[in-house]
Design a protein around this motif. Structure first.
Motif, PDB file in Angstrom:
ATOM      1  N   ILE A 194       0.864  -1.194   0.000  1.00 19.17           N
ATOM      2  CA  ILE A 194       0.000   0.000   0.000  1.00 19.17           C
ATOM      3  C   ILE A 194       0.895   1.237   0.000  1.00 19.17           C
ATOM      4  CG2 ILE A 194      -1.897  -1.136   1.208  1.00 19.17           C
ATOM      5  CD1 ILE A 194      -0.899   0.279   3.818  1.00 19.17           C
ATOM      6  N   GLN A 195       0.306   2.341  -0.429  1.00 21.33           N
ATOM      7  CA  GLN A 195       0.997   3.635  -0.324  1.00 21.33           C
ATOM      8  C   GLN A 195       0.506   4.280   0.985  1.00 21.33           C
ATOM      9  OE1 GLN A 195       3.369   4.313  -2.511  1.00 21.33           O
ATOM     10  NE2 GLN A 195       2.812   2.328  -3.395  1.00 21.33           N
ATOM     11  N   LYS A 196       1.438   4.630   1.849  1.00 23.29           N
ATOM     12  CA  LYS A 196       1.029   5.225   3.145  1.00 23.29           C
ATOM     13  C   LYS A 196       0.917   6.739   3.007  1.00 23.29           C
ATOM     14  CE  LYS A 196       4.701   3.441   4.894  1.00 23.29           C
ATOM     15  NZ  LYS A 196       5.782   3.148   5.834  1.00 23.29           N
ATOM     16  N   PRO A 197       0.051   7.436   3.731  1.00 21.67           N
ATOM     17  CA  PRO A 197      -0.999   6.844   4.570  1.00 21.67           C
ATOM     18  C   PRO A 197      -2.133   6.306   3.695  1.00 21.67           C
ATOM     19  CG  PRO A 197      -1.208   9.228   4.560  1.00 21.67           C
ATOM     20  CD  PRO A 197       0.012   8.913   3.735  1.00 21.67           C
ATOM     21  N   TYR A 198      -2.667   5.155   4.063  1.00 22.79           N
ATOM     22  CA  TYR A 198      -3.667   4.471   3.247  1.00 22.79           C
ATOM     23  C   TYR A 198      -5.058   4.811   3.779  1.00 22.79           C
ATOM     24  CZ  TYR A 198      -5.823   0.879   0.435  1.00 22.79           C
ATOM     25  OH  TYR A 198      -6.599   0.214  -0.470  1.00 22.79           O
ATOM     26  N   CYS A 199      -5.955   5.114   2.852  1.00 27.38           N
ATOM     27  CA  CYS A 199      -7.321   5.485   3.275  1.00 27.38           C
ATOM     28  C   CYS A 199      -8.167   4.224   3.491  1.00 27.38           C
ATOM     29  CB  CYS A 199      -7.972   6.351   2.198  1.00 27.38           C
ATOM     30  SG  CYS A 199      -7.067   7.896   1.969  1.00 27.38           S
TER      31      CYS A 199
ATOM     32  N   HIS B 257     -10.604  -5.170   6.877  1.00 27.93           N
ATOM     33  CA  HIS B 257     -10.246  -4.528   5.597  1.00 27.93           C
ATOM     34  C   HIS B 257      -9.459  -5.542   4.766  1.00 27.93           C
ATOM     35  CE1 HIS B 257      -8.329  -1.832   2.715  1.00 27.93           C
ATOM     36  NE2 HIS B 257      -9.267  -0.983   3.003  1.00 27.93           N
ATOM     37  N   PRO B 258      -9.628  -5.553   3.440  1.00 29.57           N
ATOM     38  CA  PRO B 258      -8.783  -6.417   2.613  1.00 29.57           C
ATOM     39  C   PRO B 258      -7.288  -6.150   2.877  1.00 29.57           C
ATOM     40  CG  PRO B 258     -10.591  -5.539   1.312  1.00 29.57           C
ATOM     41  CD  PRO B 258     -10.651  -4.837   2.645  1.00 29.57           C
ATOM     42  N   LEU B 259      -6.483  -7.128   2.479  1.00 32.09           N
ATOM     43  CA  LEU B 259      -5.050  -7.138   2.808  1.00 32.09           C
ATOM     44  C   LEU B 259      -4.376  -5.777   2.658  1.00 32.09           C
ATOM     45  CD1 LEU B 259      -3.929 -10.486   1.158  1.00 32.09           C
ATOM     46  CD2 LEU B 259      -3.831  -9.904   3.583  1.00 32.09           C
ATOM     47  N   LEU B 260      -3.579  -5.439   3.656  1.00 33.12           N
ATOM     48  CA  LEU B 260      -2.823  -4.181   3.646  1.00 33.12           C
ATOM     49  C   LEU B 260      -1.335  -4.512   3.790  1.00 33.12           C
ATOM     50  CD1 LEU B 260      -5.187  -2.211   6.054  1.00 33.12           C
ATOM     51  CD2 LEU B 260      -4.845  -1.708   3.611  1.00 33.12           C
ATOM     52  N   SER B 261      -0.713  -4.866   2.663  1.00 36.30           N
ATOM     53  CA  SER B 261       0.706  -5.249   2.687  1.00 36.30           C
ATOM     54  C   SER B 261       1.593  -4.019   2.691  1.00 36.30           C
ATOM     55  CB  SER B 261       1.039  -6.093   1.437  1.00 36.30           C
ATOM     56  OG  SER B 261       0.254  -7.274   1.428  1.00 36.30           O
ATOM     57  N   MET B 262       2.727  -4.138   3.399  1.00 40.26           N
ATOM     58  CA  MET B 262       3.694  -3.044   3.391  1.00 40.26           C
ATOM     59  C   MET B 262       5.021  -3.586   2.851  1.00 40.26           C
ATOM     60  SD  MET B 262       2.472  -1.412   6.999  1.00 40.26           S
ATOM     61  CE  MET B 262       3.671  -0.127   6.932  1.00 40.26           C
ATOM     62  N   GLY B 263       6.139  -3.005   3.251  1.00 45.21           N
ATOM     63  CA  GLY B 263       7.423  -3.492   2.741  1.00 45.21           C
ATOM     64  C   GLY B 263       7.433  -3.396   1.222  1.00 45.21           C
ATOM     65  N   SER B 264       7.866  -4.481   0.571  1.00 48.81           N
ATOM     66  CA  SER B 264       7.925  -4.438  -0.906  1.00 48.81           C
ATOM     67  C   SER B 264       6.806  -5.294  -1.508  1.00 48.81           C
ATOM     68  CB  SER B 264       9.288  -4.983  -1.352  1.00 48.81           C
ATOM     69  OG  SER B 264       9.448  -6.287  -0.791  1.00 48.81           O
ATOM     70  N   GLY B 265       5.717  -5.461  -0.715  1.00 44.18           N
ATOM     71  CA  GLY B 265       4.647  -6.345  -1.202  1.00 44.18           C
ATOM     72  C   GLY B 265       4.889  -7.737  -0.655  1.00 44.18           C
ATOM     73  N   ILE B 266       3.839  -8.508  -0.538  1.00 44.95           N
ATOM     74  CA  ILE B 266       3.936  -9.784   0.184  1.00 44.95           C
ATOM     75  C   ILE B 266       3.165 -10.871  -0.561  1.00 44.95           C
ATOM     76  CG2 ILE B 266       3.444 -10.966   2.367  1.00 44.95           C
ATOM     77  CD1 ILE B 266       3.380  -8.308   3.774  1.00 44.95           C
ATOM     78  N   SER B 267       3.693 -12.094  -0.524  1.00 45.84           N
ATOM     79  CA  SER B 267       2.901 -13.257  -0.944  1.00 45.84           C
ATOM     80  C   SER B 267       2.389 -13.952   0.313  1.00 45.84           C
ATOM     81  CB  SER B 267       3.781 -14.221  -1.744  1.00 45.84           C
ATOM     82  OG  SER B 267       4.196 -13.582  -2.949  1.00 45.84           O
TER      83      SER B 267
ATOM     84  N   HIS C  51     -17.463  10.779   7.115  1.00 50.96           N
ATOM     85  CA  HIS C  51     -16.965  11.552   8.276  1.00 50.96           C
ATOM     86  C   HIS C  51     -16.238  10.665   9.287  1.00 50.96           C
ATOM     87  CE1 HIS C  51     -20.747   9.934   9.751  1.00 50.96           C
ATOM     88  NE2 HIS C  51     -20.365  10.240  10.999  1.00 50.96           N
ATOM     89  N   LEU C  52     -16.356   9.336   9.100  1.00 51.38           N
ATOM     90  CA  LEU C  52     -15.647   8.423  10.026  1.00 51.38           C
ATOM     91  C   LEU C  52     -14.479   7.725   9.329  1.00 51.38           C
ATOM     92  CD1 LEU C  52     -18.723   6.734  11.808  1.00 51.38           C
ATOM     93  CD2 LEU C  52     -17.157   8.465  12.759  1.00 51.38           C
ATOM     94  N   SER C  53     -14.225   8.123   8.052  1.00 52.07           N
ATOM     95  CA  SER C  53     -13.182   7.381   7.317  1.00 52.07           C
ATOM     96  C   SER C  53     -11.812   7.705   7.922  1.00 52.07           C
ATOM     97  CB  SER C  53     -13.219   7.753   5.836  1.00 52.07           C
ATOM     98  OG  SER C  53     -12.986   9.127   5.696  1.00 52.07           O
ATOM     99  N   LEU C  54     -10.887   6.818   7.688  1.00 49.68           N
ATOM    100  CA  LEU C  54      -9.621   6.835   8.441  1.00 49.68           C
ATOM    101  C   LEU C  54      -8.429   6.652   7.516  1.00 49.68           C
ATOM    102  CD1 LEU C  54     -11.236   4.155  10.610  1.00 49.68           C
ATOM    103  CD2 LEU C  54     -10.446   6.257  11.687  1.00 49.68           C
ATOM    104  N   THR C  55      -7.251   6.862   8.094  1.00 47.71           N
ATOM    105  CA  THR C  55      -6.025   6.490   7.382  1.00 47.71           C
ATOM    106  C   THR C  55      -5.199   5.584   8.305  1.00 47.71           C
ATOM    107  OG1 THR C  55      -4.756   8.338   8.271  1.00 47.71           O
ATOM    108  CG2 THR C  55      -5.903   8.694   6.163  1.00 47.71           C
ATOM    109  N   VAL C  56      -4.320   4.806   7.690  1.00 48.20           N
ATOM    110  CA  VAL C  56      -3.393   3.982   8.469  1.00 48.20           C
ATOM    111  C   VAL C  56      -1.990   4.134   7.900  1.00 48.20           C
ATOM    112  CG1 VAL C  56      -5.017   2.206   9.236  1.00 48.20           C
ATOM    113  CG2 VAL C  56      -3.856   1.943   7.034  1.00 48.20           C
ATOM    114  N   GLY C  57      -1.034   4.020   8.788  1.00 44.08           N
ATOM    115  CA  GLY C  57       0.338   3.831   8.337  1.00 44.08           C
ATOM    116  C   GLY C  57       1.191   5.060   8.226  1.00 44.08           C
ATOM    117  N   ALA C  58       0.609   6.251   8.371  1.00 42.09           N
ATOM    118  CA  ALA C  58       1.431   7.472   8.182  1.00 42.09           C
ATOM    119  C   ALA C  58       2.595   7.494   9.164  1.00 42.09           C
ATOM    120  CB  ALA C  58       0.555   8.704   8.367  1.00 42.09           C
ATOM    121  N   GLN C  59       2.346   6.966  10.371  1.00 44.85           N
ATOM    122  CA  GLN C  59       3.380   7.081  11.413  1.00 44.85           C
ATOM    123  C   GLN C  59       4.442   5.979  11.301  1.00 44.85           C
ATOM    124  OE1 GLN C  59       0.205   6.169  11.652  1.00 44.85           O
ATOM    125  NE2 GLN C  59      -0.295   5.176  13.595  1.00 44.85           N
ATOM    126  N   LEU C  60       4.308   5.102  10.320  1.00 44.07           N
ATOM    127  CA  LEU C  60       5.270   3.981  10.249  1.00 44.07           C
ATOM    128  C   LEU C  60       6.467   4.350   9.368  1.00 44.07           C
ATOM    129  CD1 LEU C  60       2.764   1.024   9.867  1.00 44.07           C
ATOM    130  CD2 LEU C  60       4.080   1.644  11.892  1.00 44.07           C
TER     131      LEU C  60
END
Ligand SMILES: NC(=O)N[C@@H](O)C(=O)O
Ligand code: NI
Length: 172
Positions: A68-73, A132-142, A163-172
């Motif tokens: 995913i591209q961070k931060p992910y919606c 949520h469907p898979l949220l891979s980081m790094g270089s992608g994952i199998s 109004h409740l939507s979120l993001t993940v990963g910005a702080q990583l």
């Protein structure tokens, strides 16, 4: 002037068997192992249970995912009411797991949680767990994926109110 949407960043918790218990099992080689195969193998036994309804069968897949591209919606959640769904990384790369309790047949939007793992752990969602469907980081994952195949609608998707939507990963 259109109102700009400020998405809240989900706090990220480390994945552990206890913290994830309301949502499923963590699959990891930890704790007591059985020694088998003339001592050449440590077996971490019976780590989770693959569940399906009477009409379904267990299916095994391999998924190759892009990071995913961070931060992910985070705009939607889904669930599989007829069976469990397990993901085990085939390489040690980090991924995020976003889940929510149920609230009258839809996600509890005010209690969405995000867990992080370094990829040494997998997960098995209980049937019906909102995620949520898979949220891979790094270089992608199998992943090795084990879930239910069979008749019927086994994937309910719900959009998260804007109004409740979120993001993940910005702080990583
Ligand atoms: N569609 C599919 O197999 N994967 C999703 O269910 C998911 O949870 O990633
Ligand atoms: Ni799923």
């Amino acid at each position: 002037m259109p109102r700009t949407l400020t998405r809240r960043a989900l706090p990220i918790e480390p994945l552990s068997a206890d913290s994830f218990k309301p949502f499923g099992d963590v699959i990891e080689a930890c704790g007591n192992a059985m020694t088998i195969n003339q001592g050449r193998c440590h077996k971490f036994n019976d780590l989770t249970h693959i569940q399906t309804d009477a009409e379904g069968e267990v299916a095994i897949h391999i998924y190759h995912t892009q990071a995913i591209q961070k931060p992910y919606c985070i705009d939607l959640l889904e669930r599989h009411p007829m069976g469990s769904q397990a993901f085990m990384p085939l390489e040690k790369q980090p991924f995020l797991i976003v889940v929510a309790p149920d609230n009258n047949q839809e996600p509890d939007f005010n209690n969405i949680r995000c867990f992080a793992t370094d990829g040494s752990q997998g997960i098995n969602y209980y049937p019906g767990t909102w995620h949520h469907p898979l949220l891979s980081m790094g270089s992608g994952i199998s992943y090795l994926v084990i879930d239910r195949k069979g008749p019927g609608q086994n994937c309910d998707e719900v959009l998260i109110p804007e109004h409740l939507s979120l993001t993940v990963g910005a702080q990583l």
